[in-house]
Design a protein around this motif. Sequence first.
Motif, short mmCIF file in Angstrom:
data_model
loop_
_atom_site.label_atom_id
_atom_site.label_comp_id
_atom_site.label_asym_id
_atom_site.label_seq_id
_atom_site.Cartn_x
_atom_site.Cartn_y
_atom_site.Cartn_z
N LEU A 150 10.59 13.52 -7.42
CA LEU A 150 11.30 13.24 -6.17
C LEU A 150 12.51 12.33 -6.37
O LEU A 150 13.18 11.98 -5.41
N ARG A 151 12.77 11.95 -7.62
CA ARG A 151 13.94 11.10 -7.90
C ARG A 151 15.21 11.80 -7.45
O ARG A 151 15.32 13.01 -7.50
N LEU A 152 16.17 11.00 -7.02
CA LEU A 152 17.46 11.51 -6.58
C LEU A 152 18.54 11.14 -7.60
O LEU A 152 18.40 10.19 -8.36
N THR A 153 19.65 11.86 -7.56
CA THR A 153 20.81 11.52 -8.38
C THR A 153 22.06 11.67 -7.53
O THR A 153 22.03 12.27 -6.45
N GLY A 154 23.16 11.11 -7.99
CA GLY A 154 24.43 11.24 -7.28
C GLY A 154 24.44 10.51 -5.94
O GLY A 154 23.75 9.51 -5.75
N ASP A 155 25.22 11.05 -5.00
CA ASP A 155 25.34 10.42 -3.68
C ASP A 155 24.00 10.28 -2.95
O ASP A 155 23.76 9.24 -2.32
N PRO A 156 23.09 11.26 -3.01
CA PRO A 156 21.80 11.04 -2.34
C PRO A 156 21.05 9.82 -2.86
O PRO A 156 20.34 9.15 -2.11
N ASP A 157 21.23 9.49 -4.14
CA ASP A 157 20.56 8.33 -4.73
C ASP A 157 21.20 7.02 -4.27
O ASP A 157 20.60 5.97 -4.39
N ARG A 158 22.42 7.10 -3.76
CA ARG A 158 23.12 5.89 -3.29
C ARG A 158 23.18 5.83 -1.77
O ARG A 158 23.98 5.10 -1.21
N THR A 159 22.34 6.62 -1.10
CA THR A 159 22.31 6.66 0.36
C THR A 159 21.17 5.79 0.88
O THR A 159 20.02 5.94 0.47
N CYS A 160 21.50 4.88 1.78
CA CYS A 160 20.51 3.99 2.37
C CYS A 160 19.58 4.80 3.29
O CYS A 160 20.06 5.56 4.13
N ASP A 161 18.28 4.62 3.11
CA ASP A 161 17.32 5.35 3.94
C ASP A 161 17.20 4.77 5.34
O ASP A 161 16.59 5.38 6.20
#
Length: 135
Positions: A87-98
């Motif tokens: 479920l790890r994210l990369t790119g912009d989704p990984d830098r998006t505040c939940d």
Amino acid sequence: MSNRRRSRTATRDRLDNRLIEVGQRLGFHPYRNHEPSAWLRGRLANINHRAAAGQVAHCGHVEPGAVGALVLWRDDLVCCGACAERLRLTGDPDRTCDRCGAVVPLIHPVSVTAGPTLIAGFGLCPDCHRKEVGR
């Protein structure tokens, strides 16, 4: 000590150990005994309601009573530790505040206990991190 208390203590210890393990594996900072904000309480309550209604799936490896992990960006799936890594994210989704949805250069990964046998992971921008954990 009664069997009930012993059982609750064993479950709590197992959950704390799993919180630390999943946090280390996925790079989340585990917050034990965290008093959640209204936003987080609402998100976790919604997940628990949907789970009780059968609207949250699991990876197939989480046995009844075992500790599962869930991430807020994919809150319809409870995983075992091995599957949670997918479920790890990369790119912009990984830098998006939940919490606020902002895309920022630095996300603080957080994990908290979300129920008797559930760990929730999520990422917060610096402003929302201060609001949630006060640091």
